[in-house]
Design a protein around this motif. Structure first.
Motif, PDB file in Angstrom:
ATOM      1  N   ARG A  40      -7.606   5.944   1.126  1.00  0.00           N
ATOM      2  CA  ARG A  40      -7.115   4.395   1.670  1.00  0.00           C
ATOM      3  C   ARG A  40      -5.632   4.245   1.642  1.00  0.00           C
ATOM      4  NH1 ARG A  40      -8.524  -1.172  -1.020  1.00  0.00           N
ATOM      5  NH2 ARG A  40      -7.750  -2.229   0.766  1.00  0.00           N
ATOM      6  N   PHE A  41      -4.896   5.051   0.442  1.00  0.00           N
ATOM      7  CA  PHE A  41      -3.465   4.527   0.287  1.00  0.00           C
ATOM      8  C   PHE A  41      -2.852   6.108   0.320  1.00  0.00           C
ATOM      9  CE2 PHE A  41      -5.862   1.291  -2.143  1.00  0.00           C
ATOM     10  CZ  PHE A  41      -5.483   0.349  -1.401  1.00  0.00           C
ATOM     11  N   PRO A  42      -2.741   6.723   1.408  1.00  0.00           N
ATOM     12  CA  PRO A  42      -1.872   8.228   1.495  1.00  0.00           C
ATOM     13  C   PRO A  42      -0.556   8.195   0.840  1.00  0.00           C
ATOM     14  CG  PRO A  42      -2.797   7.543   3.546  1.00  0.00           C
ATOM     15  CD  PRO A  42      -2.888   6.359   2.926  1.00  0.00           C
ATOM     16  N   ALA A  43      -0.029   7.409   0.799  1.00  0.00           N
ATOM     17  CA  ALA A  43       1.284   7.538   0.114  1.00  0.00           C
ATOM     18  C   ALA A  43       1.191   7.335  -1.425  1.00  0.00           C
ATOM     19  CB  ALA A  43       2.380   6.424   0.581  1.00  0.00           C
ATOM     20  N   ILE A  44       0.104   7.034  -2.014  1.00  0.00           N
ATOM     21  CA  ILE A  44       0.111   6.697  -3.477  1.00  0.00           C
ATOM     22  C   ILE A  44       0.468   8.081  -4.322  1.00  0.00           C
ATOM     23  CG2 ILE A  44      -2.369   7.816  -3.778  1.00  0.00           C
ATOM     24  CD1 ILE A  44      -2.837   5.271  -5.463  1.00  0.00           C
ATOM     25  N   PRO A  80       0.752  -1.326   0.046  1.00  0.00           N
ATOM     26  CA  PRO A  80       0.016  -0.068  -0.229  1.00  0.00           C
ATOM     27  C   PRO A  80       0.898   1.305   0.155  1.00  0.00           C
ATOM     28  CG  PRO A  80      -0.074  -1.204   2.253  1.00  0.00           C
ATOM     29  CD  PRO A  80       0.424  -1.957   1.259  1.00  0.00           C
ATOM     30  N   ASN A  81       2.189   1.306   0.370  1.00  0.00           N
ATOM     31  CA  ASN A  81       3.005   2.353   0.361  1.00  0.00           C
ATOM     32  C   ASN A  81       3.912   2.717  -0.858  1.00  0.00           C
ATOM     33  OD1 ASN A  81       2.542   3.193   2.829  1.00  0.00           O
ATOM     34  ND2 ASN A  81       3.791   1.417   3.650  1.00  0.00           N
ATOM     35  N   ILE A  90     -10.385   9.241  -7.165  1.00  0.00           N
ATOM     36  CA  ILE A  90      -8.858   9.649  -6.695  1.00  0.00           C
ATOM     37  C   ILE A  90      -8.886  10.099  -5.114  1.00  0.00           C
ATOM     38  CG2 ILE A  90      -6.904  11.564  -6.954  1.00  0.00           C
ATOM     39  CD1 ILE A  90      -7.965  11.436  -9.907  1.00  0.00           C
ATOM     40  N   ALA A  91      -9.761  10.896  -4.720  1.00  0.00           N
ATOM     41  CA  ALA A  91     -10.042  10.891  -3.409  1.00  0.00           C
ATOM     42  C   ALA A  91     -10.120   9.761  -2.560  1.00  0.00           C
ATOM     43  CB  ALA A  91     -11.390  12.037  -3.201  1.00  0.00           C
TER      44      ALA A  91
END
Length: 335
Positions: A190-194, A164-165, A184-185
């Motif tokens: 869900r995946f802040p590092a995307i 996920p990172n 996108i939001a």
């Protein structure tokens, strides 16, 4: 005695119709025909519009679904504006075809993003619609299974990444701006590092046409989008019109498809056109209303577009050498 026509306000969106990528793709086919003569072979519809395709057929373009339908030839083989998987030009080289790539430069930009993310080791998410030629082309830039397709917010919730990172997202260029923003939001939540693109992948023309519809649709009894039923950007325009509050939002290929009885009592109509619909079809629709109504036409300008994309260098040079094209300043390419 002359019958009095009922009054009708038509709000005509500007910009509408052809974008720079579509204009370039059509120009490539027409210039190839003028330079090399007929036939010129085109893999898939050059753009999603039956009128455009039939017009080019009449000039000598031969449309095929796959390269194995093209006979051994020295004539040009052209790839459509939507882009193709890497396997297609590889196959063309194996068959010794002279090919011209009419892929929209903004689609090519997404292809490059996908390859860069892969080189950096990211797991890649493509926001798009399954089966659309652009999506097939983008996913086909890398090995099968490398790019994962996400179509909805629900798909985001169900997606299980390897890490996920270590994710990156790209998008189809002709999507609904609002729907894509929601997806996108959800991805970022869900995946802040995307990682995303430096600049939005949805093309300027898609964005401009949707914004224009948002402004005019609430004013009108009927929203008409001139475009093909298999055109992604045209279908999104119809949806945007509906969401903007217009009680009828219709996607029509041309004036003959208007169901006059279903329109009911109307005093206003908004008209736009998808990025692959020629202006002659818009004029046809307006004239159809003029025969039945006393029309007042109001052109609603919401953006100015002056982007031009270069045609392929090898075609430009050949056209100049053949005397078909005058040598002059190059068009401005947008990267």
């Amino acid at each position: 005695m002359t019958e009095t026509k009922p009054p009708l306000d038509i709000y005509l969106c500007a910009p509408r119709g052809f974008c720079a990528g579509v204009d370039r793709a059509i120009q490539i086919v027409e210039l190839a025909l003028a330079t090399y003569g007929a036939p010129v072979y085109v893999r898939h519809e050059i753009v999603h519009n039956k009128f455009v395709v039939e017009s080019l057929k009449a000039k000598g373009a031969v449309f095929v679904e796959e390269l194995d339908e093209v006979p051994a030839t020295k004539q040009p083989v052209i790839f459509s504006a939507h882009g193709v998987p890497k396997s297609v030009p590889e196959n063309a080289r194996e068959l010794n075809f002279f090919y011209l790539d009419a892929t929209c430069p903004l689609v090519s930009k997404v292809h490059k993003e996908a390859m860069l993310h892969d080189k950096r080791g990211h797991e890649i998410i493509l926001i798009g619609h399954e089966g659309h030629p652009e999506v097939i082309g983008t996913m086909g830039q890398l090995e099968e299974g490398v790019v994962k397709l996400i179509e909805t917010v629900e798909d985001v919730a169900a997606f299980e990444p390897r890490d996920p990172n270590n994710l990156a997202w790209i998008t189809q260029t002709t999507l609904s701006v609002d729907d894509t923003a929601d997806i996108i939001a959800a991805l970022k939540d869900r995946f802040p590092a995307i990682t995303g693109p430096n600049k939005n992948d949805i093309c300027y023309a898609t964005t401009n046409r949707q914004e224009a519809v948002k402004i005019v649709a609430p004013k009108a009894d009927v929203m008409i989008v001139v475009g093909a039923p298999n055109s992604s950007n045209s279908k999104r325009l119809r949806e945007v019109g509906e969401r903007a509050g217009c009680r009828q939002s219709l996607l029509l290929q041309r004036a003959s498809e208007i169901d006059w009885d279903s329109l009911g009592a109307i005093s206003s109509v908004a008209i736009t056109a998808g990025a692959s619909a020629p202006e002659v079809l818009v004029e046809e629709v307006i004239e159809a209303f003029r025969t039945r109504y006393d029309v007042t036409l109001d052109v609603v300008v919401t953006a100015k577009e002056d982007i031009i994309f270069n045609i392929p260098r090898e075609l430009r040079e050949a056209a100049i050498a053949a005397g078909v094209l005058e040598e002059g300043p190059k068009a401005v390419a947008v990267n």
